[in-house]
Write a protein that holds these residues in place. Structure first.
Motif, PDB file in Angstrom:
ATOM      1  N   ARG A 261      14.355 -33.840   8.662  1.00 53.86           N
ATOM      2  CA  ARG A 261      14.268 -32.700   9.582  1.00 53.86           C
ATOM      3  C   ARG A 261      15.663 -32.277  10.053  1.00 53.86           C
ATOM      4  O   ARG A 261      15.973 -31.085  10.094  1.00 53.86           O
ATOM      5  CB  ARG A 261      13.381 -33.050  10.774  1.00 53.86           C
ATOM      6  N   ASP A 262      16.512 -33.254  10.374  1.00 56.69           N
ATOM      7  CA  ASP A 262      17.879 -32.953  10.813  1.00 56.69           C
ATOM      8  C   ASP A 262      18.664 -32.238   9.716  1.00 56.69           C
ATOM      9  O   ASP A 262      19.402 -31.288   9.982  1.00 56.69           O
ATOM     10  CB  ASP A 262      18.612 -34.237  11.221  1.00 56.69           C
ATOM     11  N   GLN A 263      18.504 -32.697   8.489  1.00 53.78           N
ATOM     12  CA  GLN A 263      19.199 -32.062   7.374  1.00 53.78           C
ATOM     13  C   GLN A 263      18.712 -30.623   7.174  1.00 53.78           C
ATOM     14  O   GLN A 263      19.496 -29.735   6.877  1.00 53.78           O
ATOM     15  CB  GLN A 263      19.014 -32.874   6.091  1.00 53.78           C
ATOM     16  N   GLY A 264      17.410 -30.415   7.339  1.00 51.39           N
ATOM     17  CA  GLY A 264      16.859 -29.066   7.210  1.00 51.39           C
ATOM     18  C   GLY A 264      17.400 -28.129   8.276  1.00 51.39           C
ATOM     19  O   GLY A 264      17.769 -26.984   7.992  1.00 51.39           O
TER      20      GLY A 264
ATOM     21  N   ARG B  10      21.074 -23.757   9.870  1.00 51.79           N
ATOM     22  CA  ARG B  10      22.171 -23.298  10.730  1.00 51.79           C
ATOM     23  C   ARG B  10      23.375 -22.868   9.893  1.00 51.79           C
ATOM     24  O   ARG B  10      24.012 -21.853  10.178  1.00 51.79           O
ATOM     25  CB  ARG B  10      22.572 -24.397  11.713  1.00 51.79           C
ATOM     26  N   LYS B  11      23.667 -23.637   8.869  1.00 53.34           N
ATOM     27  CA  LYS B  11      24.786 -23.296   8.001  1.00 53.34           C
ATOM     28  C   LYS B  11      24.509 -21.983   7.274  1.00 53.34           C
ATOM     29  O   LYS B  11      25.382 -21.110   7.185  1.00 53.34           O
ATOM     30  CB  LYS B  11      25.038 -24.416   6.991  1.00 53.34           C
ATOM     31  N   ASP B  12      23.295 -21.825   6.765  1.00 53.84           N
ATOM     32  CA  ASP B  12      22.916 -20.601   6.059  1.00 53.84           C
ATOM     33  C   ASP B  12      22.997 -19.378   6.977  1.00 53.84           C
ATOM     34  O   ASP B  12      23.336 -18.281   6.533  1.00 53.84           O
ATOM     35  CB  ASP B  12      21.505 -20.722   5.480  1.00 53.84           C
ATOM     36  N   ALA B  13      22.683 -19.570   8.252  1.00 49.99           N
ATOM     37  CA  ALA B  13      22.714 -18.471   9.220  1.00 49.99           C
ATOM     38  C   ALA B  13      24.128 -18.193   9.728  1.00 49.99           C
ATOM     39  O   ALA B  13      24.354 -17.216  10.433  1.00 49.99           O
ATOM     40  CB  ALA B  13      21.795 -18.786  10.403  1.00 49.99           C
ATOM     41  N   GLY B  14      25.072 -19.064   9.379  1.00 47.00           N
ATOM     42  CA  GLY B  14      26.452 -18.875   9.821  1.00 47.00           C
ATOM     43  C   GLY B  14      26.693 -19.302  11.263  1.00 47.00           C
ATOM     44  O   GLY B  14      27.649 -18.859  11.887  1.00 47.00           O
ATOM     45  N   GLU B  15      25.830 -20.157  11.800  1.00 42.38           N
ATOM     46  CA  GLU B  15      25.999 -20.619  13.182  1.00 42.38           C
ATOM     47  C   GLU B  15      27.232 -21.502  13.308  1.00 42.38           C
ATOM     48  O   GLU B  15      27.528 -22.296  12.424  1.00 42.38           O
ATOM     49  CB  GLU B  15      24.782 -21.427  13.651  1.00 42.38           C
ATOM     50  N   VAL B  16      27.921 -21.344  14.428  1.00 41.80           N
ATOM     51  CA  VAL B  16      29.087 -22.159  14.748  1.00 41.80           C
ATOM     52  C   VAL B  16      28.885 -22.684  16.160  1.00 41.80           C
ATOM     53  O   VAL B  16      28.500 -21.939  17.060  1.00 41.80           O
ATOM     54  CB  VAL B  16      30.384 -21.325  14.689  1.00 41.80           C
ATOM     55  N   GLU B  17      29.144 -23.961  16.350  1.00 44.63           N
ATOM     56  CA  GLU B  17      28.990 -24.542  17.680  1.00 44.63           C
ATOM     57  C   GLU B  17      30.290 -24.382  18.455  1.00 44.63           C
ATOM     58  O   GLU B  17      31.369 -24.710  17.960  1.00 44.63           O
ATOM     59  CB  GLU B  17      28.641 -26.034  17.573  1.00 44.63           C
ATOM     60  N   LEU B  18      30.180 -23.829  19.664  1.00 43.58           N
ATOM     61  CA  LEU B  18      31.338 -23.679  20.543  1.00 43.58           C
ATOM     62  C   LEU B  18      31.191 -24.644  21.711  1.00 43.58           C
ATOM     63  O   LEU B  18      30.125 -24.735  22.310  1.00 43.58           O
ATOM     64  CB  LEU B  18      31.413 -22.249  21.092  1.00 43.58           C
ATOM     65  N   ARG B  19      32.259 -25.334  22.015  1.00 48.33           N
ATOM     66  CA  ARG B  19      32.245 -26.250  23.157  1.00 48.33           C
ATOM     67  C   ARG B  19      33.541 -26.062  23.935  1.00 48.33           C
ATOM     68  O   ARG B  19      34.599 -25.856  23.350  1.00 48.33           O
ATOM     69  CB  ARG B  19      32.172 -27.709  22.705  1.00 48.33           C
ATOM     70  N   HIS B  20      33.424 -26.150  25.239  1.00 44.80           N
ATOM     71  CA  HIS B  20      34.626 -26.163  26.068  1.00 44.80           C
ATOM     72  C   HIS B  20      34.314 -26.810  27.406  1.00 44.80           C
ATOM     73  O   HIS B  20      33.166 -26.902  27.815  1.00 44.80           O
ATOM     74  CB  HIS B  20      35.193 -24.750  26.248  1.00 44.80           C
TER      75      HIS B  20
END
Length: 104
Positions: free
Chosen positions: A8-11, A16-26
């Protein structure tokens, strides 16, 4: 067949990768967190990310000039009264006198 948590995590990661999501943290200090909490309350948001995304979309929708005006950091003008300026000057002169005496 039942999927494992790893499957499930891999899916999720793949989608997310296919959708172009990027995680932002600050990191933020308590004052900024308080402001964010106020904004969330005013906008009736329950999630920080939802509030931040809405803010970004709305500021961007204002266009370059109006958004640029909102994105300028606040600048505070410092004005000293004559009394405070005189006190600072006198203290500075007193310190300078001490330094001169120590050098001799």
């Amino acid at each position: 067949m039942t999927k494992t948590q790893k499957d499930r995590d891999q899916g999720v990661a793949r989608r997310r990768k296919d959708a172009g999501e990027v995680e932002l943290r600050h990191r933020v200090r308590p004052g900024i967190l308080t402001i964010l909490a106020d904004l969330m309350e005013w906008g009736e948001h329950t999630e920080r990310t939802e509030c931040l995304q809405t803010l970004l979309l709305n500021v961007h929708a204002l266009g370059r000039d109006q958004a640029a005006a909102l994105l300028q950091p606040p600048r505070h003008e410092i004005q000293l009264s004559e009394t405070v300026a005189l006190q600072l000057y006198q203290e500075g002169a007193r310190e300078a006198g001490r330094l001169d005496r120590q050098d001799q």
